[in-house]
Design a protein around this motif. Structure first.
Motif, PDB file in Angstrom:
ATOM      1  N   CYS A 154       0.849  -1.199   0.000  1.00 28.13           N
ATOM      2  CA  CYS A 154       0.000   0.000   0.000  1.00 28.13           C
ATOM      3  C   CYS A 154       0.879   1.243   0.000  1.00 28.13           C
ATOM      4  CB  CYS A 154      -0.915   0.005   1.229  1.00 28.13           C
ATOM      5  SG  CYS A 154      -1.989   1.457   1.341  1.00 28.13           S
ATOM      6  N   ASN A 155       0.450   2.260  -0.771  1.00 28.74           N
ATOM      7  CA  ASN A 155       1.172   3.534  -0.795  1.00 28.74           C
ATOM      8  C   ASN A 155       0.241   4.710  -0.505  1.00 28.74           C
ATOM      9  OD1 ASN A 155      -0.296   3.610  -3.133  1.00 28.74           O
ATOM     10  ND2 ASN A 155       1.422   4.116  -4.493  1.00 28.74           N
TER      11      ASN A 155
ATOM     12  N   LEU B 211      -1.835  -2.164  -3.729  1.00 28.88           N
ATOM     13  CA  LEU B 211      -0.799  -2.381  -4.744  1.00 28.88           C
ATOM     14  C   LEU B 211      -0.726  -3.840  -5.188  1.00 28.88           C
ATOM     15  CD1 LEU B 211       2.118  -0.167  -3.364  1.00 28.88           C
ATOM     16  CD2 LEU B 211       0.371   0.416  -5.053  1.00 28.88           C
ATOM     17  N   THR B 212      -1.694  -4.653  -4.780  1.00 30.71           N
ATOM     18  CA  THR B 212      -1.724  -6.057  -5.185  1.00 30.71           C
ATOM     19  C   THR B 212      -1.970  -6.160  -6.683  1.00 30.71           C
ATOM     20  OG1 THR B 212      -2.679  -6.570  -3.031  1.00 30.71           O
ATOM     21  CG2 THR B 212      -2.738  -8.307  -4.687  1.00 30.71           C
ATOM     22  N   GLU B 213      -1.264  -7.072  -7.336  1.00 32.98           N
ATOM     23  CA  GLU B 213      -1.370  -7.244  -8.789  1.00 32.98           C
ATOM     24  C   GLU B 213      -2.120  -8.524  -9.134  1.00 32.98           C
ATOM     25  OE1 GLU B 213       2.479  -7.132 -10.527  1.00 32.98           O
ATOM     26  OE2 GLU B 213       2.954  -5.115  -9.823  1.00 32.98           O
ATOM     27  N   SER B 214      -2.679  -8.549 -10.329  1.00 33.56           N
ATOM     28  CA  SER B 214      -3.344  -9.731 -10.898  1.00 33.56           C
ATOM     29  C   SER B 214      -4.401 -10.293  -9.953  1.00 33.56           C
ATOM     30  CB  SER B 214      -2.308 -10.808 -11.237  1.00 33.56           C
ATOM     31  OG  SER B 214      -1.376 -10.340 -12.180  1.00 33.56           O
ATOM     32  N   ILE B 215      -5.457  -9.527  -9.786  1.00 36.39           N
ATOM     33  CA  ILE B 215      -6.526  -9.957  -8.883  1.00 36.39           C
ATOM     34  C   ILE B 215      -7.892  -9.841  -9.558  1.00 36.39           C
ATOM     35  CG2 ILE B 215      -5.269  -9.295  -6.796  1.00 36.39           C
ATOM     36  CD1 ILE B 215      -7.115  -6.807  -6.679  1.00 36.39           C
ATOM     37  N   ILE B 216      -8.843 -10.596  -9.025  1.00 38.05           N
ATOM     38  CA  ILE B 216     -10.248 -10.423  -9.353  1.00 38.05           C
ATOM     39  C   ILE B 216     -10.866  -9.688  -8.167  1.00 38.05           C
ATOM     40  CG2 ILE B 216     -12.379 -11.579 -10.060  1.00 38.05           C
ATOM     41  CD1 ILE B 216      -9.963 -12.122 -11.880  1.00 38.05           C
ATOM     42  N   TYR B 217     -11.500  -8.548  -8.411  1.00 35.43           N
ATOM     43  CA  TYR B 217     -12.049  -7.743  -7.328  1.00 35.43           C
ATOM     44  C   TYR B 217     -13.569  -7.614  -7.478  1.00 35.43           C
ATOM     45  CZ  TYR B 217     -12.063  -4.005 -10.815  1.00 35.43           C
ATOM     46  OH  TYR B 217     -12.281  -3.268 -11.935  1.00 35.43           O
ATOM     47  N   ARG B 218     -14.187  -7.208  -6.384  1.00 37.68           N
ATOM     48  CA  ARG B 218     -15.633  -7.014  -6.366  1.00 37.68           C
ATOM     49  C   ARG B 218     -15.935  -5.664  -5.726  1.00 37.68           C
ATOM     50  NH1 ARG B 218     -20.329 -11.177  -4.736  1.00 37.68           N
ATOM     51  NH2 ARG B 218     -21.911  -9.737  -3.964  1.00 37.68           N
TER      52      ARG B 218
ATOM     53  N   PHE C 193      -3.745  -2.845  -8.454  1.00 38.87           N
ATOM     54  CA  PHE C 193      -5.160  -2.485  -8.297  1.00 38.87           C
ATOM     55  C   PHE C 193      -5.324  -0.972  -8.166  1.00 38.87           C
ATOM     56  CE2 PHE C 193      -8.632  -1.328  -5.446  1.00 38.87           C
ATOM     57  CZ  PHE C 193      -9.712  -1.787  -6.196  1.00 38.87           C
ATOM     58  N   LYS C 194      -4.351  -0.309  -7.590  1.00 36.20           N
ATOM     59  CA  LYS C 194      -4.442   1.147  -7.403  1.00 36.20           C
ATOM     60  C   LYS C 194      -4.641   1.851  -8.742  1.00 36.20           C
ATOM     61  CE  LYS C 194      -4.162   4.571  -4.383  1.00 36.20           C
ATOM     62  NZ  LYS C 194      -2.952   4.772  -3.575  1.00 36.20           N
TER      63      LYS C 194
ATOM     64  N   ARG D 121      -6.018   0.533 -11.437  1.00 38.05           N
ATOM     65  CA  ARG D 121      -7.380   0.224 -11.896  1.00 38.05           C
ATOM     66  C   ARG D 121      -8.406   1.032 -11.104  1.00 38.05           C
ATOM     67  NH1 ARG D 121     -10.638  -0.151 -15.557  1.00 38.05           N
ATOM     68  NH2 ARG D 121     -12.271  -1.743 -15.523  1.00 38.05           N
ATOM     69  N   TYR D 122      -8.168   1.201  -9.816  1.00 40.14           N
ATOM     70  CA  TYR D 122      -9.064   1.979  -8.955  1.00 40.14           C
ATOM     71  C   TYR D 122      -9.099   3.440  -9.396  1.00 40.14           C
ATOM     72  CZ  TYR D 122     -10.633   4.429  -4.745  1.00 40.14           C
ATOM     73  OH  TYR D 122     -11.286   5.246  -3.863  1.00 40.14           O
ATOM     74  N   ASN D 123      -7.944   3.986  -9.751  1.00 42.13           N
ATOM     75  CA  ASN D 123      -7.892   5.379 -10.212  1.00 42.13           C
ATOM     76  C   ASN D 123      -8.662   5.562 -11.515  1.00 42.13           C
ATOM     77  OD1 ASN D 123      -6.327   6.176  -8.029  1.00 42.13           O
ATOM     78  ND2 ASN D 123      -4.394   5.788  -9.090  1.00 42.13           N
ATOM     79  N   ASN D 124      -8.624   4.554 -12.387  1.00 39.54           N
ATOM     80  CA  ASN D 124      -9.405   4.628 -13.627  1.00 39.54           C
ATOM     81  C   ASN D 124     -10.904   4.628 -13.320  1.00 39.54           C
ATOM     82  OD1 ASN D 124      -7.346   4.810 -15.527  1.00 39.54           O
ATOM     83  ND2 ASN D 124      -7.069   2.593 -15.623  1.00 39.54           N
ATOM     84  N   HIS D 125     -11.305   3.827 -12.340  1.00 37.42           N
ATOM     85  CA  HIS D 125     -12.720   3.801 -11.955  1.00 37.42           C
ATOM     86  C   HIS D 125     -13.158   5.163 -11.417  1.00 37.42           C
ATOM     87  CE1 HIS D 125     -14.154  -0.203 -12.679  1.00 37.42           C
ATOM     88  NE2 HIS D 125     -13.156  -0.768 -12.010  1.00 37.42           N
ATOM     89  N   THR D 126     -12.381   5.717 -10.486  1.00 37.56           N
ATOM     90  CA  THR D 126     -12.763   7.008  -9.905  1.00 37.56           C
ATOM     91  C   THR D 126     -12.749   8.127 -10.943  1.00 37.56           C
ATOM     92  OG1 THR D 126     -10.449   7.335  -9.224  1.00 37.56           O
ATOM     93  CG2 THR D 126     -11.960   6.377  -7.608  1.00 37.56           C
TER      94      THR D 126
END
Length: 429
Positions: free
Chosen positions: A286-287, A301-308, A328-329, A331-336
Motif C-alpha cells: 500500500c502507498n 498495490l496487489t497485482e493480478s486480482i479479481i475484485y468485487r 489495483f491502485k 485500476r481503482y484510479n481509472n474507476h474514480t
C-alpha cells in the motif's frame, strides 16, 4: 518487429539486449511467437533478395533456403553467392551458401536435377521417433499417425520404387512405438488436383464457417464422453426456437480434444514455481498517505486480482466484478476517473450505474474487496488465467444473486486483453 517485446530477462528483471547493440534483442528458444518472428524475418529477406538480385525462384523455410539458377555459369553462381552473403551481413546475419549443386537435401527431401528424382531424406544418425501407441493421446491422433506418415512419404517420393526403398526405416520406427500398421504408398490423384485447381481459379469467394471450438483435455483415466455430453448440453439449453440457437448449435459449436501436459512439462513448472517462491522478496502492499482510506484495506498495490465492488445506495445493493492485471491502485484510479468525468460515463457497467445514481441525487458508498488472486500467465492451452478466473467469478456471483449483478453476459465471451505472457519462461543466467 520493432514493437515486439523480448521474452527473456536478465537477473535484474530488465529485457535482455545483445552486447554491442542498442536494438537487437533475443527471441528465446521455445518462445510462443518464435516461429512467427522467424517467418517475418524470412519474408523480409526474401523481399531483399528479389529486389537486389532479381531472383524469383527462391524459397525459405525457417532457417533453410533453396534457390534455382537457370543458365548460370559457375563464376556467375559464385558472384551471386557472395552477393547473398553480403545482403545477410548488412542485417548482422551469417549464412552458408553452396552453389553449382545438381542434387541437394532440403528439409526432409532429396532433390536431384540430373535424374529428376525426389526422395525422402533424413540426417545421419537421426532415426524417426513417434509417440507410443499406448500413450495418453486422443484416439484420433494415434489412429492417424501411420496414415499421415505414409501420405507424407508418398508425396515426397517420385515413384513407388523410391517409396519402397525408404519405407523400411519408418516401418521400423512405427513397430518400435507399438504400431502394427505399416505405411503404404498412395498414388497421387490427378483428377482431384485438377478439380482443386479449378476451385482455386474460381473468382467466387468461399465464406469460411464461423465455429466456436471447445477443447477439453484428453485423458485415458476419464471414461465419460466429455465431447458427447457437451453437445447434448448445447442441444438442451439452446433448443430450436431459442433466441441464441442461431449462435450456439451443433453446427457452430465444435469439439476437439487437446493433449495433457507430459511429465517433463509438469516437473519444469513445479521447479520454476519452487525457485520463484524462494526468490520472492516482500513487496510494498500500500502507498496510500492515509492507511485508513485505502480502498483495499492496505493492499491496494496487489497485482493480478479479481475484485468485487459493492455499491450500497439506501436499501439497494449492487455489485460489479472486475479484474486488474497490474496494480489495483491503477485500476481503482481509472474507476474514480470515470465517476468524476461524464465523458467516461460509459467506460464500465459500474460507471454507468454510478452516474445513474448521481442523476437521481442518490447517496451511495462503494466497498472494494479481493475475490481471488490470479496471474496473467498463459495456461498450457493458450488461455489467460486471469481472464478465465474473472469469467468464473462473474458466473458464480450471478448464480448467487443475478438481480444484483451489474456485469453483462457479453463479458463472458470477451477476448483476453493481456496479450501473450508465457508462463515459466526461463531467465537468462
Amino acid at each position: 518487429m520493432h514493437a515486439r517485446k523480448t521474452v527473456m530477462y536478465d537477473g535484474n528483471g530488465k529485457p535482455w539486449i545483445k552486447r554491442g547493440s542498442a536494438s537487437a534483442f533475443d527471441v528465446a528458444m521455445g518462445a510462443f511467437d518464435g516461429a512467427e518472428i522467424c517467418e517475418l524475418v524470412g519474408l523480409f529477406i526474401l523481399h531483399e533478395l528479389k529486389s537486389k538480385l532479381g531472383a524469383h525462384s527462391v524459397g525459405l523455410y525457417r532457417d533453410d533456403g533453396l534457390a534455382v539458377l537457370k543458365q548460370c555459369s559457375g563464376s556467375e553462381a559464385d558472384r551471386t553467392r557472395k552477393r547473398i552473403i553480403q545482403i545477410f551481413k548488412q542485417f548482422d546475419l551469417k549464412i552458408t551458401v553452396e552453389t553449382n549443386l545438381k542434387a541437394v537435401n532440403f528439409l526432409d527431401v532429396n532433390l536431384d536435377l540430373s535424374t529428376g528424382i525426389h526422395k525422402p531424406y533424413r540426417k545421419p544418425n537421426n532415426p524417426p521417433m513417434y509417440i507410443n501407441a499406448d500413450s495418453n493421446h486422443p484416439p484420433s491422433i494415434i489412429k492417424n499417425i501411420p496414415s499421415g506418415i505414409g501420405k507424407r512419404i508418398s508425396n515426397i517420393s517420385s515413384s513407388r520404387d523410391v517409396f519402397s526403398n525408404a519405407a523400411d526405416i519408418y516401418n521400423e520406427a512405427l513397430k518400435d512405438s507399438g504400431y502394427s500398421e505399416e505405411i503404404t504408398y498412395e498414388e497421387s490423384n490427378q483428377e482431384s488436383n485438377t478439380a482443386s485447381n479449378r476451385r482455386s481459379n474460381n473468382n467466387h469467394r468461399t465464406r469460411k464457417r464461423k465455429a466456436i471450438w471447445f477443447n477439453p483435455p484428453f485423458s485415458n483415466n476419464v471414461k465419460s464422453n466429455v465431447g458427447g455430453k457437451f453437445l447434448k448440453l448445447i442441444k438442451k439449453h439452446f433448443p430450436a426456437g431459442s433466441k441464441l440457437n442461431k449462435i450456439f448449435n451443433k453446427n457452430s459449436m465444435k469439439v476437439s480434444y487437446s493433449c495433457m501436459r507430459n511429465m517433463g512439462s509438469i516437473m519444469r513448472s513445479h521447479n520454476t514455481r519452487t525457485r520463484n517462491k524462494a526468490k520472492n522478496t516482500p513487496k510494498k502492499e500500500c502507498n496510500c498517505r492515509t492507511k485508513s482510506s485505502c480502498p483495499l484495506k492496505g493492499k491496494c498495490l496487489t497485482e493480478s486480482i479479481i475484485y468485487r465492488a459493492t455499491v450500497q445506495s439506501g436499501n439497494t445493493s449492487m455489485f460489479y466484478v472486475g479484474l486488474s492485471g497490474g496494480k489495483f491502485k491503477d485500476r481503482y484510479n481509472n474507476h474514480t476517473k470515470s465517476f468524476r468525468h461524464s465523458k467516461y460515463e460509459k467506460e464500465t457497467e459500474l460507471s454507468k450505474y454510478i452516474w445513474k445514481l448521481k442523476q437521481q441525487n442518490s447517496d451511495y458508498s462503494i466497498n472494494w474487496e479481493i475475490v481471488h488472486k490470479s496471474n496473467t500467465c498463459m495456461r498450457q492451452s493458450g488461455n489467460c488465467n486471469l481472464c478465465i478466473d474473472e469469467k468464473l467469478a462473474i458466473l458464480l456471483a450471478k448464480k448467487t444473486n443475478s438481480s444484483s449483478a451489474l456485469n453483462k453476459r457479453s463479458e463472458l465471451v470477451s477476448k483476453c486483453r493481456h496479450g501473450y505472457k508465457p508462463a515459466n519462461r526461463a531467465k537468462k543466467k
